[in-house]
Structure formats: C-alpha cells, structure tokens
Write a protein that holds these residues in place. Sequence first.
Motif, short mmCIF file in Angstrom:
data_model
loop_
_atom_site.label_atom_id
_atom_site.label_comp_id
_atom_site.label_asym_id
_atom_site.label_seq_id
_atom_site.Cartn_x
_atom_site.Cartn_y
_atom_site.Cartn_z
N UNK A 17 -7.11 -10.11 2.39
CA UNK A 17 -6.87 -9.21 1.27
C UNK A 17 -6.81 -9.91 -0.10
N UNK A 18 -6.07 -11.02 -0.21
CA UNK A 18 -5.97 -11.69 -1.50
C UNK A 18 -7.33 -12.27 -1.92
N UNK B 158 -0.02 -0.69 0.21
CA UNK B 158 -1.41 -0.69 0.66
C UNK B 158 -2.28 -1.44 -0.34
N UNK B 159 -3.29 -2.13 0.16
CA UNK B 159 -4.08 -3.02 -0.71
C UNK B 159 -4.78 -2.29 -1.86
N UNK B 160 -5.21 -1.05 -1.68
CA UNK B 160 -5.86 -0.33 -2.79
C UNK B 160 -4.84 0.07 -3.86
N UNK B 161 -3.66 0.50 -3.43
CA UNK B 161 -2.61 0.83 -4.38
C UNK B 161 -2.14 -0.44 -5.09
N UNK B 162 -2.04 -1.53 -4.37
CA UNK B 162 -1.66 -2.81 -4.97
C UNK B 162 -2.67 -3.23 -6.03
N UNK B 163 -3.94 -2.96 -5.77
CA UNK B 163 -4.99 -3.31 -6.75
C UNK B 163 -4.84 -2.49 -8.03
N UNK C 207 -0.97 -8.34 -7.63
CA UNK C 207 -1.55 -7.81 -6.38
C UNK C 207 -0.80 -8.36 -5.17
N UNK C 208 -0.62 -9.67 -5.14
CA UNK C 208 0.01 -10.30 -3.98
C UNK C 208 1.48 -9.90 -3.87
N UNK C 209 2.18 -9.80 -4.99
CA UNK C 209 3.59 -9.38 -4.95
C UNK C 209 3.68 -7.93 -4.44
N UNK C 210 2.85 -7.06 -4.97
CA UNK C 210 2.88 -5.65 -4.54
C UNK C 210 2.54 -5.53 -3.06
N UNK C 211 1.57 -6.30 -2.62
CA UNK C 211 1.10 -6.20 -1.25
C UNK C 211 2.05 -6.85 -0.26
N UNK C 212 2.45 -8.07 -0.53
CA UNK C 212 3.23 -8.80 0.47
C UNK C 212 4.74 -8.59 0.33
#
Length: 159
Positions: free
Chosen positions: A140-141, A74-79, A64-69
């Motif tokens: 977010x995290x 976007x946080x939902x896609x990262x999830x 999640x954190x790698x995808x997001x940061x």
Amino acid sequence: MTDQLTAETAIADPAIADAPATGAPRVRMHRRVRHGVKQTHNWIQLVKFGAVGASGYVVNLIAYEVARSVFDIHYLTAAVIAFGFAVTNNFLWNRHWTFDHAKGEHAGFQAARFFTVSVLALGINLIALQILIEVVEFPELGAQAIAVAFAMPFNFIGN
C-alpha cells in the motif's frame, strides 16, 4: 508568465521586439518561452516549486501511512486524507514562498483554482493507487508513492 506582455517589455527585449507596441501585445509562444527562460527569477521559481512539491510528496506519504496504519483507515480514504494535508501544504508554501508576487491576488480565487486542478490529479492518483494495490498487488505505501508520482505531471500541467 501571462498570455500578454506589456508594451514596455516588448520594446525592451529584443527577443520580442517585433511584437506590436500598442496596448498589451499577444506574443507567440516561442517568443514568450525564449523571454521566460532568460529570466533568473523564473528558474528560482521553478526550483522553489520543485522543493514545495517534494515537501508535499513527503507530507502526503506520512499522512497516508499514519491514517492507514495508526488509524486503520482504508487505503483509498487514507489517500484522500493525505491529499488534504499535502494540498494545503503545497498551496500555502507556493502562495507565500514560491509565488510571493501573487500575494496581491485574492487567496480564495487562488485556492479555488489550485484545489480544482489538484482534485483532478487526486482522481488520477486514486485510480492508479487502486490498480497498483488490487491488480498489481503492490504494498500500500509503495503503491501510494508511485500513484502520487504518476499524478504529479497532470497536476503540474493543470496548474
């Protein structure tokens, strides 16, 4: 443990000895539970299941954190991406380590069942995540960590 026990098990275990000894008897839930908690391998399996779940939790948060940061997703896609990594991690570890006896079952059927339940838990995760970020204004995290933990019981019950 399945809904049915073999006749040999029913005869050998005094906790369920009054169950019918023909075919594969249906045993009341409390008798099955009593029988199951006495089995050491069930407790070992529970610990393994917990360890796999913990590893999946860590995999989820890292992905999640790698995808997001790193990739600015976007946080939902990262999830959803993190879910993909975590569910793959959990399925493989549970299939080959926790429930080693299940290797005889077709992996496709196991994966479909596991994935279906996991997708439902993902839906709960995404709703909780959106509420935590947009309503509660959680970072977010941290929101993802709480949302995954919130969805875990639903995943466990479903599986």
